[in-house]
Design a protein around this motif. Structure first.
Motif, PDB file in Angstrom:
ATOM      1  N   UNK A  77       4.250   5.786  -7.625  1.00 47.12           N
ATOM      2  CA  UNK A  77       2.815   6.028  -7.455  1.00 47.12           C
ATOM      3  C   UNK A  77       2.013   4.727  -7.429  1.00 47.12           C
ATOM      4  N   UNK A  78       2.516   3.685  -8.116  1.00 48.33           N
ATOM      5  CA  UNK A  78       1.832   2.383  -8.073  1.00 48.33           C
ATOM      6  C   UNK A  78       1.876   1.824  -6.656  1.00 48.33           C
ATOM      7  N   UNK A  79       3.019   1.947  -5.988  1.00 50.74           N
ATOM      8  CA  UNK A  79       3.120   1.522  -4.591  1.00 50.74           C
ATOM      9  C   UNK A  79       2.083   2.261  -3.738  1.00 50.74           C
ATOM     10  N   UNK A  80       2.017   3.571  -3.942  1.00 52.80           N
ATOM     11  CA  UNK A  80       1.143   4.407  -3.111  1.00 52.80           C
ATOM     12  C   UNK A  80      -0.322   4.050  -3.335  1.00 52.80           C
ATOM     13  N   UNK A  81      -0.720   3.922  -4.600  1.00 53.44           N
ATOM     14  CA  UNK A  81      -2.111   3.569  -4.911  1.00 53.44           C
ATOM     15  C   UNK A  81      -2.456   2.191  -4.352  1.00 53.44           C
ATOM     16  N   UNK A  82      -1.522   1.251  -4.467  1.00 53.87           N
ATOM     17  CA  UNK A  82      -1.749  -0.099  -3.943  1.00 53.87           C
ATOM     18  C   UNK A  82      -1.827  -0.085  -2.421  1.00 53.87           C
ATOM     19  N   UNK A  83      -0.961   0.695  -1.801  1.00 52.36           N
ATOM     20  CA  UNK A  83      -0.918   0.804  -0.341  1.00 52.36           C
ATOM     21  C   UNK A  83      -2.256   1.257   0.222  1.00 52.36           C
ATOM     22  N   UNK A  84      -2.896   2.221  -0.464  1.00 49.15           N
ATOM     23  CA  UNK A  84      -4.169   2.755   0.021  1.00 49.15           C
ATOM     24  C   UNK A  84      -5.377   2.045  -0.605  1.00 49.15           C
ATOM     25  N   UNK A  85      -5.132   1.026  -1.407  1.00 49.52           N
ATOM     26  CA  UNK A  85      -6.225   0.228  -1.960  1.00 49.52           C
ATOM     27  C   UNK A  85      -7.048   0.922  -3.027  1.00 49.52           C
TER      28      UNK A  85
END
Length: 211
Positions: A101-109
């Motif tokens: 989920x950290x990847x996902x949140x970072x990916x979408x800013x």
């Protein structure tokens, strides 16, 4: 009573699963958060073991944390993660897959979601999850950087820097404490030797006097 307790727990778990599956099915297309009061109410009826088991099972179907992270539903992330008392359980849940989920949140800013995820972990756990590489070999920082999420990259680097410093300080304190323990042990042994000498001399004199 035991049978009834098991029945109630099972029913609560099923209720939670059905409720969140129904809510999260719409998260891809809807910016509206589900009923958080109801979510918290259901979560309080379950043990951490039950919650962790059910949340991990969802990853094969709905991936609720990923969906919340994608939409920036920070309140949902916070409610689900902080319902687990142990930061170790939170880390287990976050690291079910390589694409966390950290990847996902970072990916979408979604900077606030990134901050919430990291804040519910210890410093060493923060380092651990920030080091995870997805299937393309990218960390969360790299994901955000490649997509120009400047604020998210800045926050992740600040967290990484603080966590690294804290870990170094903890290691330094540990070494200092270990050295102090060694020094104390040496002092104790030295003092034991000094005190033992007069006792030995007195014992010899007493034996000689008796003879």
């Amino acid at each position: 009573k035991a049978i009834m307790s098991t029945y109630v727990s099972t029913q609560s778990a099923e209720k939670l699963l059905q409720y969140l599956m129904r809510q999260y099915c719409d998260l891809w297309s809807s910016p509206i958060s589900p009923d958080m009061a109801k979510l918290r109410e259901v979560l309080t009826q379950l043990s951490d073991e039950q919650k962790l088991h059910i949340l991990q099972q969802w990853y094969s179907v709905l991936k609720p944390l990923d969906r919340a992270a994608q939409k920036g539903h920070t309140e949902i992330l916070s409610t689900l993660l902080t319902s687990l008392q142990s930061s170790e359980d939170r880390l287990k849940l976050l690291m079910v897959r390589k694409l966390t989920p950290l990847h996902v949140a970072a990916l979408f800013g979604h900077t606030e979601s990134v901050k919430m995820i990291l804040d519910c972990l210890t410093a060493d756990q923060q380092i651990q999850i920030m080091s995870v590489q997805d299937c393309d070999g990218e960390t969360a920082i790299q994901q955000a950087d490649h997509r120009g999420r400047t604020n998210t990259v800045r926050m992740l680097r600040e967290y990484q820097h603080r966590a690294d410093n804290l870990m170094r300080e903890q290691e330094q304190r540990r070494r200092q404490q270990e050295q102090q323990r060694i020094n104390d042990e040496k002092t104790r042994q030295r003092l034991s030797g000094i005190y033992a000498q007069p006792i030995y001399i007195v014992a010899v004199v007493v034996v000689w006097w008796v003879k």
